[in-house]
Design a protein around this motif. Structure first.
Motif, PDB file in Angstrom:
ATOM      1  N   THR A 196       0.836  -1.199   0.000  1.00 32.79           N
ATOM      2  CA  THR A 196       0.000   0.000   0.000  1.00 32.79           C
ATOM      3  C   THR A 196       0.874   1.254   0.000  1.00 32.79           C
ATOM      4  O   THR A 196       2.079   1.188   0.236  1.00 32.79           O
ATOM      5  N   SER A 242      -3.534   7.622   1.646  1.00 30.27           N
ATOM      6  CA  SER A 242      -3.557   6.641   0.561  1.00 30.27           C
ATOM      7  C   SER A 242      -4.378   7.097  -0.632  1.00 30.27           C
ATOM      8  O   SER A 242      -4.356   6.449  -1.674  1.00 30.27           O
ATOM      9  N   PRO A 254      -6.735   4.413  -4.318  1.00 33.98           N
ATOM     10  CA  PRO A 254      -5.350   4.080  -3.958  1.00 33.98           C
ATOM     11  C   PRO A 254      -4.543   3.459  -5.099  1.00 33.98           C
ATOM     12  O   PRO A 254      -3.316   3.627  -5.151  1.00 33.98           O
TER      13      PRO A 254
END
Length: 329
Positions: free
Chosen positions: A77, A99, A139
């Motif tokens: 991530t 994000s 994201p």
């Protein structure tokens, strides 16, 4: 006294063999952002506006480790962070764990201007972004193929990587600082002083490749990676843990304030006091002095002053390819 600005795109063990296709897009972006910032200062824009403007442009460039080019956590991530600070007022704002926010630096400024706080992170910062109506993306927008590959290599080698770091030939670097040869992205920052003598700084990053989820680096820590007061503005880059330990940005200002050192001497002393290969910074003073110093092999950097000096560089000495030269604006 006159306006001045300096910006960086990360520091580390940048090899002189860095191929043109990886070097030139970064230098071209630095030149474009330098032109943009210098034009804004000539037009009378405040230093804080200029620092934010330049860092937004750098965040939008996928070649640097911020915004669109942010590296990935061990979970695959993105967790972006940024900070802004205004020297004359000591107002500041910081964010971490983003994000979805396209320009973390602008959210940091909104934290400074629209909340009673200095620092918002993760879900709270994301909720504030939605409340303020800033631009966001899914994201997946921030996850590039290059950074997927960087994470794969880092996991394979069980490494956490800092900007532009590679093992020395024939010598294995410490695990915490190793990186594959193609790990070429860097934290971004900008410092500026306007024609009224106002100082400001802004820094933005995606952090470390393969960092633990929830890790926070030096960039949003006021006094570590980002600091400004009435004397100077500083933006640091390198290994965040070392920059935090050595309170790099604040120490530059403290040496000017308490030891009466000029900017260049203060910055040189602070960088020399950090472990070799871990720190770079750009800084400007209230009287328009510019300093760009690092204890790494190189640092992507640029600066311009009202007096007419302009420079775009990587290494500390000029070479045949012109990577550290004066350029006209």
């Amino acid at each position: 006294m006159g306006w001045a600005l300096a910006l960086h795109g990360g520091a580390g063990d940048i090899p002189r063999s860095l191929p043109p296709e990886r070097r030139e897009p970064r230098l071209a972006t630095l030149r474009r952002c330098l032109d943009l910032g210098a034009a804004a200062l000539r037009d009378g824009r405040p230093a804080l506006d200029v620092a934010e403007l330049v860092v937004r442009e750098l965040e939008n460039c996928p070649h640097f480790n911020a915004g669109r080019g942010s590296v990935l956590t061990t979970d695959g991530t993105v967790e972006m962070e940024a900070c802004v600070m205004e020297g004359g007022t000591l107002r500041c704002g910081a964010v971490s764990g983003l994000s979805t926010v396209v320009n973390a630096v602008s959210l940091a400024r909104l934290v400074m201007e629209k909340t009673p706080h200095i620092y918002l992170a993760f879900d709270g910062a994301e909720a504030f972004a939605r409340e303020q109506g800033v631009e966001t993306k899914d994201p997946s927008h921030f996850i590039t193929e290059d950074n997927i590959e960087r994470l794969r290599q880092a996991k394979e080698a069980n490494r956490v990587q800092i900007d532009y770091t590679q093992p020395m030939k024939g010598q294995e670097a410490p695990k915490e600082t190793q990186a594959p040869m193609d790990d070429k992205t860097g934290t971004v920052g900008c410092v500026a002083v306007d024609t009224a003598g106002n100082l400001a700084t802004a820094t933005s990053t995606g952090g470390l490749v393969n960092k633990m989820s929830g890790r926070i680096g030096d960039t949003p820590v006021v006094g570590a990676g980002t600091y400004a007061n009435a004397l100077c503005a500083v933006s640091a880059t390198g290994k965040g843990e070392e920059i935090i330990r050595h309170t790099v940005a604040r120490d530059v200002a403290a040496l000017m304030e308490h030891r009466d050192l000029p900017l260049r001497d203060a910055a040189a002393r602070v960088v020399a006091g950090a472990p070799r290969g871990t720190v770079g910074l750009v800084a400007v003073s209230a009287d328009g002095e510019v300093c760009m110093v690092h204890n790494t092999t190189g640092m992507f950097r640029a600066c311009a002053t009202e007096a007419g000096h302009a420079e775009v560089g990587i290494w500390t000495d000029a070479d045949a390819n012109g990577e550290s030269v004066s350029v006209g604006l």
